[in-house]
Design a protein around this motif. Sequence first.
Motif, PDB file in Angstrom:
ATOM      1  N   VAL A 184       0.841  -1.208   0.000  1.00 19.20           N
ATOM      2  CA  VAL A 184       0.000   0.000   0.000  1.00 19.20           C
ATOM      3  C   VAL A 184       0.874   1.256   0.000  1.00 19.20           C
ATOM      4  O   VAL A 184       0.620   2.204  -0.746  1.00 19.20           O
ATOM      5  N   SER A 185       1.916   1.254   0.815  1.00 19.05           N
ATOM      6  CA  SER A 185       2.812   2.422   0.891  1.00 19.05           C
ATOM      7  C   SER A 185       3.507   2.683  -0.443  1.00 19.05           C
ATOM      8  O   SER A 185       3.626   3.830  -0.879  1.00 19.05           O
ATOM      9  N   ILE A 186       3.961   1.617  -1.113  1.00 24.53           N
ATOM     10  CA  ILE A 186       4.639   1.773  -2.395  1.00 24.53           C
ATOM     11  C   ILE A 186       3.669   2.249  -3.475  1.00 24.53           C
ATOM     12  O   ILE A 186       3.996   3.109  -4.297  1.00 24.53           O
ATOM     13  N   PHE A 187       2.448   1.711  -3.458  1.00 27.46           N
ATOM     14  CA  PHE A 187       1.450   2.158  -4.433  1.00 27.46           C
ATOM     15  C   PHE A 187       1.089   3.628  -4.194  1.00 27.46           C
ATOM     16  O   PHE A 187       0.814   4.367  -5.140  1.00 27.46           O
ATOM     17  N   ASP A 188       1.085   4.047  -2.933  1.00 20.91           N
ATOM     18  CA  ASP A 188       0.839   5.472  -2.625  1.00 20.91           C
ATOM     19  C   ASP A 188       1.874   6.344  -3.333  1.00 20.91           C
ATOM     20  O   ASP A 188       1.539   7.388  -3.904  1.00 20.91           O
ATOM     21  N   GLU A 189       3.129   5.901  -3.291  1.00 20.87           N
ATOM     22  CA  GLU A 189       4.204   6.663  -3.938  1.00 20.87           C
ATOM     23  C   GLU A 189       4.006   6.693  -5.452  1.00 20.87           C
ATOM     24  O   GLU A 189       4.204   7.739  -6.090  1.00 20.87           O
ATOM     25  N   ALA A 190       3.628   5.559  -6.025  1.00 18.48           N
ATOM     26  CA  ALA A 190       3.405   5.504  -7.473  1.00 18.48           C
ATOM     27  C   ALA A 190       2.276   6.439  -7.881  1.00 18.48           C
ATOM     28  O   ALA A 190       2.382   7.161  -8.884  1.00 18.48           O
ATOM     29  N   ILE A 191       1.203   6.458  -7.097  1.00 18.32           N
ATOM     30  CA  ILE A 191       0.050   7.308  -7.411  1.00 18.32           C
ATOM     31  C   ILE A 191       0.403   8.775  -7.264  1.00 18.32           C
ATOM     32  O   ILE A 191      -0.075   9.626  -8.017  1.00 18.32           O
ATOM     33  N   GLN A 192       1.239   9.085  -6.292  1.00 23.67           N
ATOM     34  CA  GLN A 192       1.670  10.472  -6.121  1.00 23.67           C
ATOM     35  C   GLN A 192       2.427  10.957  -7.360  1.00 23.67           C
ATOM     36  O   GLN A 192       2.275  12.107  -7.784  1.00 23.67           O
ATOM     37  N   LEU A 193       3.212  10.069  -7.956  1.00 21.12           N
ATOM     38  CA  LEU A 193       4.000  10.430  -9.129  1.00 21.12           C
ATOM     39  C   LEU A 193       3.153  10.442 -10.408  1.00 21.12           C
ATOM     40  O   LEU A 193       3.400  11.242 -11.312  1.00 21.12           O
ATOM     41  N   ASN A 194       2.174   9.550 -10.490  1.00 24.58           N
ATOM     42  CA  ASN A 194       1.325   9.469 -11.688  1.00 24.58           C
ATOM     43  C   ASN A 194      -0.095   9.099 -11.265  1.00 24.58           C
ATOM     44  O   ASN A 194      -0.515   7.946 -11.388  1.00 24.58           O
ATOM     45  N   PRO A 195      -0.864  10.075 -10.780  1.00 25.96           N
ATOM     46  CA  PRO A 195      -2.199   9.790 -10.240  1.00 25.96           C
ATOM     47  C   PRO A 195      -3.223   9.357 -11.279  1.00 25.96           C
ATOM     48  O   PRO A 195      -4.283   8.850 -10.926  1.00 25.96           O
ATOM     49  N   ALA A 196      -2.929   9.531 -12.558  1.00 28.66           N
ATOM     50  CA  ALA A 196      -3.913   9.215 -13.592  1.00 28.66           C
ATOM     51  C   ALA A 196      -3.934   7.748 -13.991  1.00 28.66           C
ATOM     52  O   ALA A 196      -4.836   7.312 -14.708  1.00 28.66           O
ATOM     53  N   GLU A 197      -2.968   6.947 -13.540  1.00 25.77           N
ATOM     54  CA  GLU A 197      -2.882   5.548 -13.962  1.00 25.77           C
ATOM     55  C   GLU A 197      -3.866   4.690 -13.161  1.00 25.77           C
ATOM     56  O   GLU A 197      -3.705   4.485 -11.958  1.00 25.77           O
ATOM     57  N   ALA A 198      -4.884   4.170 -13.835  1.00 26.66           N
ATOM     58  CA  ALA A 198      -5.957   3.418 -13.173  1.00 26.66           C
ATOM     59  C   ALA A 198      -5.449   2.165 -12.461  1.00 26.66           C
ATOM     60  O   ALA A 198      -5.911   1.826 -11.369  1.00 26.66           O
ATOM     61  N   GLU A 199      -4.506   1.454 -13.081  1.00 27.02           N
ATOM     62  CA  GLU A 199      -4.010   0.206 -12.486  1.00 27.02           C
ATOM     63  C   GLU A 199      -3.384   0.436 -11.120  1.00 27.02           C
ATOM     64  O   GLU A 199      -3.479  -0.414 -10.238  1.00 27.02           O
ATOM     65  N   PHE A 200      -2.718   1.574 -10.934  1.00 22.64           N
ATOM     66  CA  PHE A 200      -2.105   1.863  -9.641  1.00 22.64           C
ATOM     67  C   PHE A 200      -3.172   1.870  -8.551  1.00 22.64           C
ATOM     68  O   PHE A 200      -2.994   1.313  -7.469  1.00 22.64           O
ATOM     69  N   HIS A 201      -4.294   2.536  -8.828  1.00 26.99           N
ATOM     70  CA  HIS A 201      -5.383   2.636  -7.856  1.00 26.99           C
ATOM     71  C   HIS A 201      -6.015   1.269  -7.607  1.00 26.99           C
ATOM     72  O   HIS A 201      -6.381   0.946  -6.469  1.00 26.99           O
ATOM     73  N   ALA A 202      -6.167   0.476  -8.668  1.00 30.28           N
ATOM     74  CA  ALA A 202      -6.781  -0.848  -8.518  1.00 30.28           C
ATOM     75  C   ALA A 202      -5.936  -1.750  -7.619  1.00 30.28           C
ATOM     76  O   ALA A 202      -6.458  -2.412  -6.711  1.00 30.28           O
ATOM     77  N   TRP A 203      -4.636  -1.769  -7.858  1.00 33.04           N
ATOM     78  CA  TRP A 203      -3.759  -2.628  -7.055  1.00 33.04           C
ATOM     79  C   TRP A 203      -3.659  -2.132  -5.616  1.00 33.04           C
ATOM     80  O   TRP A 203      -3.583  -2.927  -4.685  1.00 33.04           O
TER      81      TRP A 203
END
Length: 284
Positions: A184-203
């Motif tokens: 969850v923490s790593i995905f938070d970082e990914a979303i912060q860098l690219n919030p528009a990517e749907a897969e990041f939010h799904a995972w």
Amino acid sequence: APNAAAAPRPAAPAPAPSVPGKPAAPVLKPTVPGAPAASAPPAAQPSATASTPGPSATDEISTLRQLAPVMKAQNHFERLGLTEQADAGAAKIAYIKLARLYHPDTLPPGAPPELEKLKAEVFGYIGDAYRTLTDDKARKDYLEGLKAGADGKEEVDVVAILQAEERFRKGCIFVKSRKYTEAVSIFDEAIQLNPAEAEFHAWRAYARFCAAPDKKAAQPEVFRELQGAIKKNERCAPAHYFLGVMAKTLGDTSGALKHFKRTVELQPDHIDAQREVRMAAQKK
């Protein structure tokens, strides 16, 4: 830009521990059929899958070197090969066709860093155009800006896109290792860098569900996040699959089957979703 070796998006993980069985991991491949329309920017053909760059990878890099500056100079309509009269539906169709060629999922294992960087840049332009032209208010404001003399061009942060992909892959490894809180923490970082990517939010939503001690209590928030991922990209197969896993975990058999069937519609080679559909049919 990071020099981490590119790889296709990781496969969806096995369901949460409370789900019986442990299905094999599916291979997430681009799920959008078709090729770019004739009016779309010149398209590079996907390179051969090889651990070292062959002639096809070299050719693709050469093509993308020419395409990236062209797209940078274009406005959103031009990037999707559309006229300013095109509606949101046309923008979606154009995006789907172009995503099959330029989405990060199309990178072969061991792709050279320059190919990864160029694809990230090109897909960044395509993604920005898609998000703007499929949102009614954003599209209206954008058109008004064009009429007022704005050039309509936006810069794409390629470094951020690449860093986001790197963190996303790391998060998926944590999920497969059942280190859900870390994921969850790593995905938070990914979303912060690219919030528009749907897969990041799904995972991230799936990792939160798996990490929750009380799955039923976690369901409403996870459901909202997965639906949000689908709103960002209605063809986000992992989001539909995770909705099915969650429904099955909580005992909603019919709801789970509906989501698994939708997953297979979007991604016919999704092994886990196929198995779930077959198992449901056998029980009837």
